[in-house]
Enzyme design. Sequence first.
Site, mmCIF file in Angstrom:
data_model
loop_
_atom_site.group_PDB
_atom_site.id
_atom_site.type_symbol
_atom_site.label_atom_id
_atom_site.label_comp_id
_atom_site.label_asym_id
_atom_site.label_seq_id
_atom_site.Cartn_x
_atom_site.Cartn_y
_atom_site.Cartn_z
ATOM 1 C CG ASP A 460 24.629 -159.219 -94.224
ATOM 2 O OD1 ASP A 460 23.572 -158.609 -94.078
ATOM 3 O OD2 ASP A 460 24.856 -159.982 -95.185
ATOM 4 C CB THR A 462 27.630 -163.747 -89.893
ATOM 5 O OG1 THR A 462 26.703 -163.783 -88.824
ATOM 6 C CG2 THR A 462 28.522 -164.956 -89.843
ATOM 7 C CG ASP A 782 25.856 -163.440 -96.587
ATOM 8 O OD1 ASP A 782 24.616 -163.355 -96.582
ATOM 9 O OD2 ASP A 782 26.523 -163.694 -95.567
#
Length: 1205
Positions: A460, A462, A782
């Site tokens: 990912d 972020t 996440d």
Amino acid sequence: MGDMANNSVAYSGVKNAVKEANHGEFGVTLAELRSLMELRATDALHKIQECYGDVQGICTKLKTSPNEGLSGNPADIERREAVFGKNFIPPKKPKTFLQLVWEALQDVTLIILEIAAVVSLGLSFYQPPGGNEALCGSVNVGEEEEESEAGWIEGAAILLSVVCVVLVTAFNDWSKEKQFRGLQSRIEQEQKFTVIRGGQVIQIPVADIIVGDIAQVKYGDLLPADGILIQGNDLKIDESSLTGESDHVKKSLDRDPMLLSGTHVMEGSGRMVVTAVGVNSQTGIIFTLLGAGGDEEEKEKEKKDKKTKAQDGAAMEMQPLKSEDGVDGDEKDKKRSNLPKKEKSVLQGKLTKLAVQIGKAGLLMSAITVIILVLYFVIDTSWVQKRPWLAECTPIYIQYFVKFFIIGVTVLVVAVPEGLPLAVTISLAYSVKKMMRDNNLVRHLDACETMGNATAICSDKTGTLTMNRMTVVQAYISEKHYKKIPAPEAIPENIMAYLVTGISVNCAYTSKILPPEKEGGLPRHVGNKTECALLGFLLDLKRDYQDVRNEIPEEKLHKVYTFNSVRKSMSTVLKNSDGSFRIFSKGASEIVLKKCFKILSADGEPKVFRPRDRDDIVKTVIEPMASEGLRTICLAFRDFPAGEPEPEWDNENDIVTGLTCIAVVGIEDPVRPEVPDAIKKCQRAGITVRMVTGDNINTARAIALKCGILNPGEDFLCLEGKDFNRRIRNEKGEIEQERIDKIWPKLRVLARSSPTDKHTLVKGIIDSTIFDQRQVVAVTGDGTNDGPALKKADVGFAMGIAGTDVAKEASDIILTDDNFTSIVKAVMWGRNVYDSISKFLQFQLTVNVVAVIVAFTGACITQDSPLKAVQMLWVNLIMDTLASLALATEPPTEALLLRKPYGRNKPLISRTMMKNILGHAFYQLVVVFTLLFAGEKIFDIDSGRNAPLHAPPSEHYTIVFNTFVMMQLFNEINARKIHGERNVFEGIFNNAIFCTIVLGTFVVQIIIVQFGGKPFSCSKLSIEQWLWSVFLGMGTLLWGQLISTIPTSRLKFLKEAGHGTQKEEIPEEELAEDVEEIDHAERELRRGQILWFRGLNRIQTQIRVVNAFRSSLYEGLEKPETRSSIHNFMTHPEFRIEDSEPHIPLIDDTDAEDDAPTKRNSTPPPSPNKNNNAVDSGIHLTTDMNKSATSSSPGSPLHSLETSL
């Protein structure tokens, strides 16, 4: 159900009577709450209305406030815990030490030894009638006491050794179990949940939640207790874990307010009052029932295990670890989990296979040894010495046969590597413990080792690659682009009003900015980081969002369309006092702008917003922001006049359209400073890093360039989700593996992607067969919807800070600091586990080969094993338990990241290791046989060969034994290096365990030899004899230097061992040098070969293409996992010839680096990861042909030559 209730109440350890007596102060009993929570939907609503009026009534009876929560007073908390129980489900009782001892005793080889020892003991006390022992052959007729003493001592010593081995094994299992219980409790402590206490929103450990708490529920949560909804926004729950119902269940106050523990929040947010915790919650009731039924199942399972163990014999011992995700997980697990199981870990498969092979070889050798000994004895007694078989001689002959049997069993004991599972366990357990310090919380043991094999990481953006500390740095407001935050007075008053209200109410109320913990520190961001950036923007404009929230509390929000990965936006509807409605919307700029038909102009009035204007804003505002790596968010609103009928709020498409744009803001999320370096390390280690993000392609590309995932001038692919889907699907919309195979090798950034795209990419890479080695993929996630991708990946990393509970549940490793560098540490530890096992194997197999050959040859020539049973057991203890402890706890070094991944089919024992094993075995055998057959002359002592049955220990055989052990001790130092390194002492003092074990073993050996006497068949040695033993032992270090001088590539006859999967025949030329294997002794040799290699490269390429076509005919028929070859030459894209597919340019046409070829030619020599997959489309075939013929791709032999220099 009543019985069940009583059952689990008693289980929670608080007596029913006490609870019922105490309920007086609360208006509701535990039993009433439990029976209420068993109801669903309308039944539950009726019951609530009938007994309590409404949810507010339940709160009143539980003495809690829906807005303020509990007071948090310790006395109140204690009282509630006493009446309603704690939020804790008692774990299953651990196995006691005695149970573990009993399990260790089940080992087949140990059982055989025990029987042999008991028979030996029994016969030693048997006195045959009459005194005709002399007629029975070579029995030492000394004093009767001495004879019987010697007889029983050997049997007793064997039993004692067995006890030692069993205790050590049991202790290891016990400490392992203890460690993993500690790990489990650490994972539980990490789990926190948001509750309201005393009007403050706080996070508390899940175990501290009590009945009456007001808990905030949000997207991605795993509910820790049962509760009833007080207020909800678009709440959808996945109840499949409890009910098996796959559809998400909508929860609302008027339909179904019952929230159950163990279920997942898939969408929306809300607040609930907790009504049942721990064993009284729905999950707790199920666990209690399983706990009651579990013991019976356990007994059944044990019976089955015994059967299989008996059938598999020694081989059964080799199952290194029954892992959470092992293929052989029991049926109960299969029923309980509806998630796909991963295949057996690579190392586990290889070890199991290797151990079975060694076990079979050991069994064969021991059987042959016993047969030869018995035949030799019978022939010698009956034919050579012409002795008649006398009845009184039978016990003595039986003693001989028992002695032969014991020798055979000890050969088997030494040959079978019981230490193998132990080495794996110790290595993994040690690594897991240390990885915790490196911010890796390992949930599944296998993941630790699999990470060492990783070839691709899909990360990912972020929070993993970036700091996840977001701030608004640019804004487009009232038709003006501000490169920094504007002054509040520059913004027209009515636009400011829209901004303040829109951001305050249309951000989750759980997102807020708190004052810094330390003075002068940064303010704390709680909740969604993008929303915190917007709230921070208001604070920068000198406006306070909290005032608006106080005026419009969450309960007053008319309808909320919460953010999810499909919408990529969030909208909130407010009802005004005049009966009109206003909706505020925020989300990804290109998505929200498309729904805008008006925009607020410079004077703050709405004006028409045409598609042409939208394109202008995209070009002049959004793209420049994105190219700086900013995330762009558009804020908009829409009014519904009072006179019109109320809109159909469930029809979202008609509601969130015709918006008026308020502003577009650019949010910065800086790249973590340590990430570029970590990505370089990954690329050097042969791991491809791909970024999968929901951001737009320009933002993603800018961040990828900053991180080093993309480098200027490279022709790798950046795709958006929809473009990716277009390319991988056929006309019918079905995904085709062939199409994915054309994209993934070059893909580096997948932007605007949904969790489904992430799952598709991961699955596509794993299922791909274009390389010889199947790719091993690690994924970070996440969000709730990342679950499938995390499960599908070989290793799933969940974010410890930003990750949802659902993602953590699906993961193998939790990154406690959400940092990409922790993944690189996990790779290092994973490779270290692999190396530790290989070191142990190198050491153990040397001992195995020598001990088995010595026992076998000695038995055949001298009718007696030079190494006695008890001595063999001591050697076994050294090489199994202690060596596995010493070699499996070596700390990792950065050098591990200089090698390419081992690959799934790479054998455990490389050719360099095979060279070391055979080389050292040769030296040791020469020394042992020289001492065995000429030792008495060299040391001028009595020969120990052909001693009678109960002869006292001889100096001769003691020297053989002592020298043998010394050689093992010094060879343990050699075994620390497995890639042909010269300096075997490097970093030896960093490993205190290793030094302690080597010194400890040496001290024990002195005690055994000098004071062991008859039980250990040892005679005291002089200083001179000791020095010779140590000198010959140290010889292995010098011999090791000699072995490492011989280049492995010259030894054509060497083969590898320990392939995990079925192995194809490989042409001998290709075996000349392992791709991943760096034999340091060959580096000098290699420098001269490079030019020669380059000259031959084209010819080699042509040969490989031919080989590829020849082998692909056969390989295509096999499953991807079973195909194996050491090299992955033939499948490099350089050598693939494309078919006549319609050509799609593989560079995204918005890519700024379109002039790649010219730039590339002017760049310095390629970095290891550059142009990893040079040709991927016919368009590039002609332009890149020359380059591909002369460049070397990672994984090719030439490349490994170049990079190793």
